[in-house]
Design a protein around this motif. Structure first.
Motif, PDB file in Angstrom:
ATOM      1  N   ARG A 146      -8.881   1.656   8.341  1.00  0.00           N
ATOM      2  CA  ARG A 146     -10.341   1.748   8.285  1.00  0.00           C
ATOM      3  C   ARG A 146     -10.897   1.727   6.869  1.00  0.00           C
ATOM      4  O   ARG A 146     -12.061   1.362   6.661  1.00  0.00           O
ATOM      5  CB  ARG A 146     -10.800   3.031   8.998  1.00  0.00           C
ATOM      6  CG  ARG A 146     -10.389   3.133  10.446  1.00  0.00           C
ATOM      7  CD  ARG A 146     -11.070   2.076  11.292  1.00  0.00           C
ATOM      8  NE  ARG A 146     -12.506   2.277  11.308  1.00  0.00           N
ATOM      9  CZ  ARG A 146     -13.138   3.065  12.160  1.00  0.00           C
ATOM     10  NH1 ARG A 146     -12.442   3.736  13.081  1.00  0.00           N
ATOM     11  NH2 ARG A 146     -14.453   3.173  12.116  1.00  0.00           N
ATOM     12  N   ILE A 147     -10.105   2.101   5.877  1.00  0.00           N
ATOM     13  CA  ILE A 147     -10.620   2.211   4.508  1.00  0.00           C
ATOM     14  C   ILE A 147      -9.901   1.253   3.566  1.00  0.00           C
ATOM     15  O   ILE A 147     -10.525   0.439   2.884  1.00  0.00           O
ATOM     16  CB  ILE A 147     -10.492   3.661   4.001  1.00  0.00           C
ATOM     17  CG1 ILE A 147     -11.354   4.590   4.855  1.00  0.00           C
ATOM     18  CG2 ILE A 147     -10.891   3.759   2.543  1.00  0.00           C
ATOM     19  CD1 ILE A 147     -11.232   6.047   4.488  1.00  0.00           C
ATOM     20  N   ALA A 148      -8.567   1.346   3.505  1.00  0.00           N
ATOM     21  CA  ALA A 148      -7.820   0.563   2.514  1.00  0.00           C
ATOM     22  C   ALA A 148      -7.839  -0.926   2.826  1.00  0.00           C
ATOM     23  O   ALA A 148      -8.044  -1.753   1.928  1.00  0.00           O
ATOM     24  CB  ALA A 148      -6.384   1.076   2.433  1.00  0.00           C
ATOM     25  N   ASP A 198     -11.215  14.747   5.092  1.00  0.00           N
ATOM     26  CA  ASP A 198     -11.922  14.654   6.374  1.00  0.00           C
ATOM     27  C   ASP A 198     -10.965  14.558   7.561  1.00  0.00           C
ATOM     28  O   ASP A 198     -11.375  14.172   8.657  1.00  0.00           O
ATOM     29  CB  ASP A 198     -12.845  13.436   6.371  1.00  0.00           C
ATOM     30  CG  ASP A 198     -14.001  13.607   5.392  1.00  0.00           C
ATOM     31  OD1 ASP A 198     -14.318  14.763   5.053  1.00  0.00           O
ATOM     32  OD2 ASP A 198     -14.577  12.586   4.969  1.00  0.00           O
ATOM     33  N   ALA A 199      -9.683  14.863   7.320  1.00  0.00           N
ATOM     34  CA  ALA A 199      -8.658  14.929   8.383  1.00  0.00           C
ATOM     35  C   ALA A 199      -8.322  13.569   8.968  1.00  0.00           C
ATOM     36  O   ALA A 199      -7.928  13.460  10.134  1.00  0.00           O
ATOM     37  CB  ALA A 199      -9.083  15.883   9.490  1.00  0.00           C
ATOM     38  N   ALA A 200      -8.445  12.513   8.175  1.00  0.00           N
ATOM     39  CA  ALA A 200      -8.036  11.184   8.633  1.00  0.00           C
ATOM     40  C   ALA A 200      -6.539  11.000   8.379  1.00  0.00           C
ATOM     41  O   ALA A 200      -6.039  11.325   7.299  1.00  0.00           O
ATOM     42  CB  ALA A 200      -8.833  10.101   7.910  1.00  0.00           C
ATOM     43  N   GLY A 201      -5.826  10.486   9.358  1.00  0.00           N
ATOM     44  CA  GLY A 201      -4.402  10.238   9.191  1.00  0.00           C
ATOM     45  C   GLY A 201      -4.139   9.052   8.281  1.00  0.00           C
ATOM     46  O   GLY A 201      -5.035   8.276   7.939  1.00  0.00           O
ATOM     47  N   GLU A 202      -2.868   8.884   7.890  1.00  0.00           N
ATOM     48  CA  GLU A 202      -2.518   7.809   6.969  1.00  0.00           C
ATOM     49  C   GLU A 202      -2.748   6.439   7.591  1.00  0.00           C
ATOM     50  O   GLU A 202      -3.244   5.520   6.939  1.00  0.00           O
ATOM     51  CB  GLU A 202      -1.057   7.952   6.535  1.00  0.00           C
ATOM     52  CG  GLU A 202      -0.777   9.154   5.652  1.00  0.00           C
ATOM     53  CD  GLU A 202      -1.489   9.063   4.317  1.00  0.00           C
ATOM     54  OE1 GLU A 202      -1.846   7.929   3.901  1.00  0.00           O
ATOM     55  OE2 GLU A 202      -1.694  10.111   3.677  1.00  0.00           O
ATOM     56  N   TYR A 251       0.835  -1.211   0.000  1.00  0.00           N
ATOM     57  CA  TYR A 251       0.000   0.000   0.000  1.00  0.00           C
ATOM     58  C   TYR A 251       0.864   1.252   0.000  1.00  0.00           C
ATOM     59  O   TYR A 251       0.580   2.230  -0.713  1.00  0.00           O
ATOM     60  CB  TYR A 251      -0.920  -0.028   1.214  1.00  0.00           C
ATOM     61  CG  TYR A 251      -1.666   1.260   1.467  1.00  0.00           C
ATOM     62  CD1 TYR A 251      -2.848   1.538   0.789  1.00  0.00           C
ATOM     63  CD2 TYR A 251      -1.193   2.190   2.395  1.00  0.00           C
ATOM     64  CE1 TYR A 251      -3.538   2.719   1.023  1.00  0.00           C
ATOM     65  CE2 TYR A 251      -1.875   3.365   2.632  1.00  0.00           C
ATOM     66  CZ  TYR A 251      -3.042   3.625   1.947  1.00  0.00           C
ATOM     67  OH  TYR A 251      -3.714   4.796   2.174  1.00  0.00           O
ATOM     68  N   ALA A 252       1.934   1.244   0.787  1.00  0.00           N
ATOM     69  CA  ALA A 252       2.824   2.404   0.834  1.00  0.00           C
ATOM     70  C   ALA A 252       3.531   2.614  -0.505  1.00  0.00           C
ATOM     71  O   ALA A 252       3.654   3.754  -0.977  1.00  0.00           O
ATOM     72  CB  ALA A 252       3.851   2.226   1.956  1.00  0.00           C
ATOM     73  N   PHE A 253       3.985   1.533  -1.130  1.00  0.00           N
ATOM     74  CA  PHE A 253       4.643   1.674  -2.427  1.00  0.00           C
ATOM     75  C   PHE A 253       3.681   2.170  -3.504  1.00  0.00           C
ATOM     76  O   PHE A 253       4.102   2.847  -4.448  1.00  0.00           O
ATOM     77  CB  PHE A 253       5.240   0.333  -2.862  1.00  0.00           C
ATOM     78  CG  PHE A 253       6.581   0.043  -2.264  1.00  0.00           C
ATOM     79  CD1 PHE A 253       7.661   0.867  -2.508  1.00  0.00           C
ATOM     80  CD2 PHE A 253       6.764  -1.064  -1.452  1.00  0.00           C
ATOM     81  CE1 PHE A 253       8.911   0.602  -1.954  1.00  0.00           C
ATOM     82  CE2 PHE A 253       7.998  -1.339  -0.890  1.00  0.00           C
ATOM     83  CZ  PHE A 253       9.076  -0.500  -1.133  1.00  0.00           C
ATOM     84  N   ASP A 254       2.398   1.875  -3.366  1.00  0.00           N
ATOM     85  CA  ASP A 254       1.437   2.267  -4.395  1.00  0.00           C
ATOM     86  C   ASP A 254       0.859   3.662  -4.176  1.00  0.00           C
ATOM     87  O   ASP A 254       0.758   4.449  -5.111  1.00  0.00           O
ATOM     88  CB  ASP A 254       0.300   1.245  -4.450  1.00  0.00           C
ATOM     89  CG  ASP A 254      -0.757   1.612  -5.478  1.00  0.00           C
ATOM     90  OD1 ASP A 254      -0.381   1.932  -6.630  1.00  0.00           O
ATOM     91  OD2 ASP A 254      -1.952   1.596  -5.129  1.00  0.00           O
ATOM     92  N   LYS A 255       0.497   3.991  -2.942  1.00  0.00           N
ATOM     93  CA  LYS A 255      -0.274   5.215  -2.684  1.00  0.00           C
ATOM     94  C   LYS A 255       0.536   6.355  -2.101  1.00  0.00           C
ATOM     95  O   LYS A 255       0.090   7.504  -2.176  1.00  0.00           O
ATOM     96  CB  LYS A 255      -1.427   4.893  -1.727  1.00  0.00           C
ATOM     97  CG  LYS A 255      -2.382   3.814  -2.241  1.00  0.00           C
ATOM     98  CD  LYS A 255      -3.010   4.192  -3.565  1.00  0.00           C
ATOM     99  CE  LYS A 255      -3.986   3.120  -4.037  1.00  0.00           C
ATOM    100  NZ  LYS A 255      -4.535   3.423  -5.378  1.00  0.00           N
ATOM    101  N   LEU A 256       1.691   6.082  -1.509  1.00  0.00           N
ATOM    102  CA  LEU A 256       2.463   7.137  -0.865  1.00  0.00           C
ATOM    103  C   LEU A 256       3.665   7.516  -1.715  1.00  0.00           C
ATOM    104  O   LEU A 256       4.183   6.696  -2.483  1.00  0.00           O
ATOM    105  CB  LEU A 256       2.932   6.678   0.523  1.00  0.00           C
ATOM    106  CG  LEU A 256       1.838   6.236   1.497  1.00  0.00           C
ATOM    107  CD1 LEU A 256       2.452   5.852   2.838  1.00  0.00           C
ATOM    108  CD2 LEU A 256       0.776   7.307   1.676  1.00  0.00           C
TER     109      LEU A 256
END
Length: 314
Positions: free
Chosen positions: A219-221, A209-213, A128-133
């Motif tokens: 909660r989502i990914a 919505d101010a959600a942290g990484e 996930y980090a390699f793809d989205k961050l």
């Protein structure tokens, strides 16, 4: 009211032939005939051979587990035992050496179950980090991950043993457990699943919505990538469950053996010392060791199928 349009043909010119909607099928020449292997009968035959190759050893294992020590070598390999001694063989398997096989089975569940679960969590988070961050050197680090995919696990057994010897982890639970937490192929799969399952718009909405990484990932990914999570878990669970060379190098005490190494000890004892009861123990133990894998795949096959077909249809 309809109008009739008449085409005027100059004198001496031949009218063009009318086009038809259907054209006769082109004849196939000798060079255009499909291969026999690619025909329906050929594909069916190849699938049948693959099924026999997969099922015949399992059938032999089941039938041999029903035999007594006297019938094991005196009857046909694909014939059941005369007295159907499966229950007696299972009882003897779990009672021999003060129940050492049950200890091996529990060790393997810890190595494979807990280890593959943690390895999957780490792999999904890294993918996930390699793809989205975005962070410096991301693609170079991912190249090292791909390099780890290309190195076979057996080639890493001796270096891992030397590192474990310096850390004092040889012949310990952690010497086999910790290497199973690293799964480069799972990181690669997690990046592919993240790109297929998690839209960037959803993550942007969560950040607005101010959600942290970390909260966004948990909660989502993570719920959205559940099929990929199960697929990676099954791959790593199977790999650790079938691991043999690393425990062989790392462990010397029987109490820490996984199932594969314990069965190898029994089989080697049957061949070198001529103990037929150890040969029967290896056969019945192999049957029991396959059952958890079959049960796990049947329980998670719905998620595994959806994960394997991710991105196939757009």
């Amino acid at each position: 009211m309809t109008k009739t349009i008449t085409r005027v043909v100059p004198a001496g010119a031949r009218p063009a032939p009318e086009r038809t909607d259907t054209a006769p099928p082109a004849r196939r020449g000798p060079g255009n005939r499909p291969s026999v292997l690619l025909s329906k009968a050929g594909v069916t035959a190849m699938l049948g051979l693959a099924a026999l190759y997969t099922l015949l050893p399992m059938l032999w294992l089941v039938l041999s587990s029903t035999k007594s020590r006297e019938d094991l070598f005196a009857t046909n390999g694909f014939a059941p035992g005369k007295d159907f001694a499966l229950v007696d063989n299972l009882r003897y398997l779990f009672e021999v050496d003060d129940g050492i096989f049950l200890r091996w089975l529990l060790n393997t569940i810890l190595y494979a179950g807990v280890g593959s679960l943690l390895a999957t969590v780490f792999s999904v988070a890294a993918g996930y980090a390699f793809d989205k961050l975005n962070f410096p050197g991301k693609e170079k680090l991912f190249s090292f991950v791909l390099l780890g995919v290309m190195v076979p696990g057996t080639a890493m057994a001796i270096p891992l043993y030397l590192l474990a010897a310096k850390a004092g982890l040889v012949n310990t639970f952690w010497g086999v457990f910790l290497p199973g937490l690293v799964f480069p192929f799972g990181v690669y799969l997690a990046r592919v699943f993240s790109a297929s399952y998690i839209p960037n718009e959803v993550l942007e909405a969560a950040r607005v919505d101010a959600a942290g990484e970390f909260r966004t990932f948990c909660r989502i990914a993570l719920p959205m990538i559940a099929p990929g999570f199960v697929t990676i878990f099954l791959f790593q669970f199977t790999q650790i469950w079938n691991s043999f060379f690393l425990p062989l190098v790392m462990l010397s005490g029987k109490d820490l053996f996984p199932v594969n190494l314990g069965l190898y000890v029994w089989y080697s004892s049957a061949l070198s010392q001529g103990h037929p009861q150890d040969y029967l123990l290896a056969i019945v133990g192999s049957l029991v060791s396959v059952v958890p894998l079959v049960v796990l795949f049947l329980m998670l096959q719905r998620f595994w199928k959806s994960g394997m077909t991710a991105g196939a249809v757009k």
